[in-house]
Scaffold this active site. Structure first.
Site, PDB file in Angstrom:
ATOM      1  N   ASP A 192       0.879  -1.161   0.000  1.00 34.67           N
ATOM      2  CA  ASP A 192       0.000   0.000   0.000  1.00 34.67           C
ATOM      3  C   ASP A 192       0.923   1.220   0.000  1.00 34.67           C
ATOM      4  O   ASP A 192       2.105   1.120   0.362  1.00 34.67           O
ATOM      5  CB  ASP A 192      -0.945   0.011   1.202  1.00 34.67           C
ATOM      6  CG  ASP A 192      -2.125   0.958   0.974  1.00 34.67           C
ATOM      7  OD1 ASP A 192      -2.047   1.792   0.043  1.00 34.67           O
ATOM      8  OD2 ASP A 192      -3.114   0.879   1.722  1.00 34.67           O
TER       9      ASP A 192
HETATM   10  C1  BGC Z   1      -4.901   3.421   0.112  1.00 34.73           C
HETATM   11  C2  BGC Z   1      -5.001   2.432  -1.058  1.00 34.73           C
HETATM   12  C3  BGC Z   1      -4.758   3.166  -2.343  1.00 34.73           C
HETATM   13  C4  BGC Z   1      -3.412   3.836  -2.278  1.00 34.73           C
HETATM   14  C5  BGC Z   1      -3.054   4.597  -3.524  1.00 34.73           C
HETATM   15  C6  BGC Z   1      -3.639   4.236   0.070  1.00 34.73           C
HETATM   16  O1  BGC Z   1      -3.700   5.274   0.996  1.00 34.73           O
HETATM   17  O2  BGC Z   1      -4.976   2.712   1.330  1.00 34.73           O
HETATM   18  O3  BGC Z   1      -6.259   1.830  -1.064  1.00 34.73           O
HETATM   19  O4  BGC Z   1      -4.851   2.274  -3.414  1.00 34.73           O
HETATM   20  O5  BGC Z   1      -3.394   4.771  -1.202  1.00 34.73           O
HETATM   21  O6  BGC Z   1      -3.820   5.741  -3.623  1.00 34.73           O
END
Ligand code: BGC
Length: 761
Positions: free
Chosen positions: A239
């Site tokens: 993530d």
């Molecule tokens: C989120 C993800 C997301 C990623 C990219 C993170 O803060 O938890 O779900 O895909 O950011 O934006």
């Protein structure tokens, strides 16, 4: 992404990696910037684009961020997962996935960051709008459909957030402390299903820790479970910002760090290889998976890809219509085209259609319910409107007075209520399940003027409806429905669409009744999943708690009758068959739900567990035999003695119903169990020894042989007296064997255990 298919894309990934320097390999395992991977121009390996997700393409051209702050190119905002989950419609989700793939491809996106299939453990989780259900089979089956559709277009999915990211509070550090059975049976089961069935190109590890270990550096999770057990062949991406220690992460099985670390962590990898603390083969493997991902994305890309904005808007409307849940209807709905209605509530004019954070899509267009109601209300019909409250949900005497005035003049009031946008977001949890006080006061005032009120809700997580549900004749749960939700709400209100959504999560009477209430969100960066297996309806049923609306509930404008169900077991599982008849005068769709239980089970179980479902469209008067297959592996529990999935044998009860609390037919079926031979030890109980296929008969024979010595005939007494047998069954054999008068000696028991374990192995 480059349009030219070049050498590094055509070559075998292994050959490409063999040609790379250590620095180049390290560079491949982290992002170039917010959304792209690094190219290696020397060998002709292009970079690819990853972008959010999940219910639309959030492609940022400039001002990148992962919190949905910066602008992004217009894309269809399909209904978020909270809605799609309630559709229980596998085919529909596959079509939405396909449409997402088309849009991603048209924008040159190689991987769309979704779907999110975390379990809705608490109704307070701020990100529940991005998740499908409180049930693992529903999450897994529906998540699979989205991945299947998306990947059919040559665009990769990123199954997230792996794993146990069930709250936003302290999400970057908190340790979800979960026992093995709930972890396997509730929190990992959906992921396992999607991985095994669909091979998503990527899996995104979560921010949090799991039982003390960051998921981004957990070899048990990322390698043993995900790859060795489930056979995952794709790439694990972090993530955004989830990497704690890059080297530890790589060794654990994290292949790609996102976003860019500006080369800092790549250098750490190179230094570790040079120092001999990181085996270069580990780096090779991660680089290989990155090359393979790039190859897949480039092969899937089409320079001339496009999509039809209108067709996708229509699909978004269809999906939203199929996701709306009619919670209550005492003869008010559907509305006749010429019905005298008034619309109240700012949300009817200014819709809330998605949640805040990284999933925020810039829609291609946006319907609102008020305009769409006016379209369907027919020529000449006046539909007066009063805002009732301001966009921030505050109200005033003036707004209330206007609302009361329009309510008094109409025969039916359509009252739009919901959770304000600032309360539902990625990054923090909700504090309660309440509708804003201003809105409930508005409801009181409107009800005093006109009792015929239809409440239309907009919310990403459930709201408390107890105390309110019995004061109005109808409630339409409108979730967050995406850009075409306004039209879909109008369709349902006027019966253009017959509602067919069902609750994928329970609506409890009170927050304090909910399973995680005492253990959410934890303290000092630990959250104990004390409710264990009893998540969602499993909890309410086991505690015999009243709920406002149960899991699986949802009404239709027609009625369905179930004939007697039958269940047949085979090596594949259980085939459940039931004939369902649409007994009303409108076409409609029913979600046939199959729950199982096992009376007298030797393990802890919920009273019922969803094992399959089917959404069936039936014309008025039509009857159809519906088959719902239950996979044998879905009957299994995780046996902590042997670290394996085990199907317990016995007479299973198969409940077929229209909700978890509206069971229409019950069948039973004998299922053969898996042989489990937990290794015996001197600490095994007499009962366990007797149940063991090898040791059991020998022990029984020894007990019945009588005592040749002077002491009491313990074996004989045990066999003769059931209550004594029960008392002694839990006695560890090692303790008993040394007692005087025992028919077997300590040595003999040790030999028997060794022989039994050898044979059982
Ligand atoms: C989120 C993800 C997301 C990623 C990219 C993170 O803060 O938890 O779900 O895909 O950011 O934006």
């Amino acid at each position: 992404m480059t349009d030219t298919i070049n050498t590094a894309v055509e070559a075998s990934a292994a050959d490409v990696v063999a040609d790379l320097t250590t620095e180049e390999k390290a560079s491949l395992t982290s992002g170039a910037d917010f959304w792209t991977t690094k190219s290696v121009d020397r060998v002709g390996l292009p970079s690819i684009l990853l972008t959010d997700g999940p219910h639309g393409v959030r492609l940022q051209r400039a001002d990148s961020d992962h919190l949905g702050i910066g602008d992004s190119v217009p894309a269809t905002c399909f209904p978020p997962a909270v809605a799609l989950g309630s559709s229980f419609d596998v085919d529909l989700l596959e079509r939405v996935g396909t449409a997402l793939g088309e849009e991603a491809r048209a924008e040159g996106v190689g991987v769309l960051l979704g779907p999110g299939i975390n379990i809705k453990r608490s109704p307070l989780c701020g990100r529940n709008f991005e998740y499908l259900s409180e049930d693992p089979i529903a999450s897994g089956v529906l998540g699979s459909a989205l991945v299947r559709g998306l990947q059919s277009q040559g665009v990769g999915a990123s199954l997230k957030h792996f794993a146990a990211n069930n709250q936003e509070a302290d999400r970057m550090r908190v340790s979800a402390d979960i026992d093995e059975r709930p972890l396997r049976e509730i929190y990992l089961r959906g992921f396992q299903r999607v991985v095994e069935d669909e091979q998503p190109w990527t899996v995104m590890c979560s921010y949090n820790r799991l039982n003390g270990v960051y998921t981004s550096e957990d070899p048990w999770l990322l390698t043993k479970v995900l790859r060795d057990e489930w056979g995952f062949e794709g790439l694990v991406v972090s993530d955004w910002g989830a990497v704690n220690d890059r080297v530890t992460g790589l060794v654990a099985g994290l292949d790609l760090e996102m976003p860019s670390s500006a080369g800092r962590t790549d250098a750490q990898l190179v230094a570790a290889v040079q120092a001999g603390t990181l085996d270069e083969a580990v780096l090779d493997l991660a680089a290989l998976r990155n090359v393979e991902l790039v190859q897949k994305a480039v092969r899937g890309a089409r320079a001339d890809a496009s999509y039809d904005v209108d067709t996708h808007h229509a699909l978004a409307r269809e999906a939203a219509g199929a996701s709306i849940v009619l919670l209550k209807n005492e003869g008010v709905l559907p509305l006749a085209a010429d019905a005298s209605v008034a619309v109240i509530g700012e949300l009817a004019r200014t819709p809330r259609y998605q949640g805040a954070g990284s999933s925020q899509i810039n829609p291609t267009r946006l319907d609102n319910a008020l305009d769409e109601i006016r379209v369907l209300a027919g020529a000449g019909a006046e539909v007066p409107f009063a805002a009732g409250y301001a966009a921030d949900a505050t109200t005033s005497d003036e707004l209330t007075a206007e609302a009361v005035a329009v309510a008094s003049a109409a025969s039916t009031v359509l009252l739009f209520l919901g959770v304000p946008a600032e309360q539902e977001s990625e990054g923090f949890d909700r504090e309660d399940l309440e509708l804003p006080a201003g809105q409930t006061e508005l409801l009181d005032a409107v009800l005093a003027a006109n009792a015929n009120v239809v409440i239309v809700l907009a919310n990403g997580g459930v709201v408390r409806l107890s105390g309110l549900a019995d004061r109005v004749p109808a409630i339409v749960e409108g979730w967050l429905l995406g850009q075409a939700g306004g039209g879909a709400v109008a369709d349902v209100l006027y019966g253009v669409v017959n509602p067919s959504g069902r609750l994928a999560e329970t609506i409890p009477v009170r927050l304090a009744d909910s399973p995680a209430y005492l253990d959410f969100p934890g303290e000092h960066s630990h959250v104990r999943y004390g409710e264990g297996l009893f998540v969602g309806y499993r909890w309410y049923d086991a505690r015999d708690l009243a709920v406002t609306y149960p899991f699986g509930h949802g009404l239709s404008y027609t009625t369905f009758e179930y004939a007697d169900a039958s269940a047949t077991a085979s090596a594949e599982g259980i085939a459940v068959r039931v004939t369902v008849t649409n007994t009303g005068d409108r076409d409609g769709a029913e979600v046939v739900q199959v729950y199982t239980s096992l009376a007298g089970s030797s393990i802890v179980r919920a009273p019922r567990e969803l094992k399959g479902f089917a959404k069936v469209a039936l014309a008025a008067g039509e009857s159809r035999e519906v088959e719902v297959p239950v996979r044998r592996e879905d009957l299994a529990y995780w046996d902590t003695r042997v670290d394996q999935w085990v199907v317990e044998g016995g007479e299973y009860t198969v409940e077929v119903g229209a909700s978890s609390r509206d069971i229409r037919s019950v069948a039973t079926v004998a299922v053969e169990g898996d042989a489990v031979s937990a290794p015996l030890s001197m600490n095994s109980s007499i009962g366990e020894l007797i149940a063991h296929p090898v040791a059991g008969p020998i022990i029984l024979q020894a007990l019945s042989a009588g005592n040749e010595g002077d002491g009491p005939d313990v074996g004989g007494a045990l066999l003769a007296d059931p209550s004594m047998f029960k008392m002694m069954a839990s006695f560890p054999i090692g303790r008993l064997a040394s007692f005087p008068g025992m028919p077997v000696s300590m040595d003999q028991v040790e030999q028997l255990i060794a022989a039994s374990n050898a044979q059982g192995a």
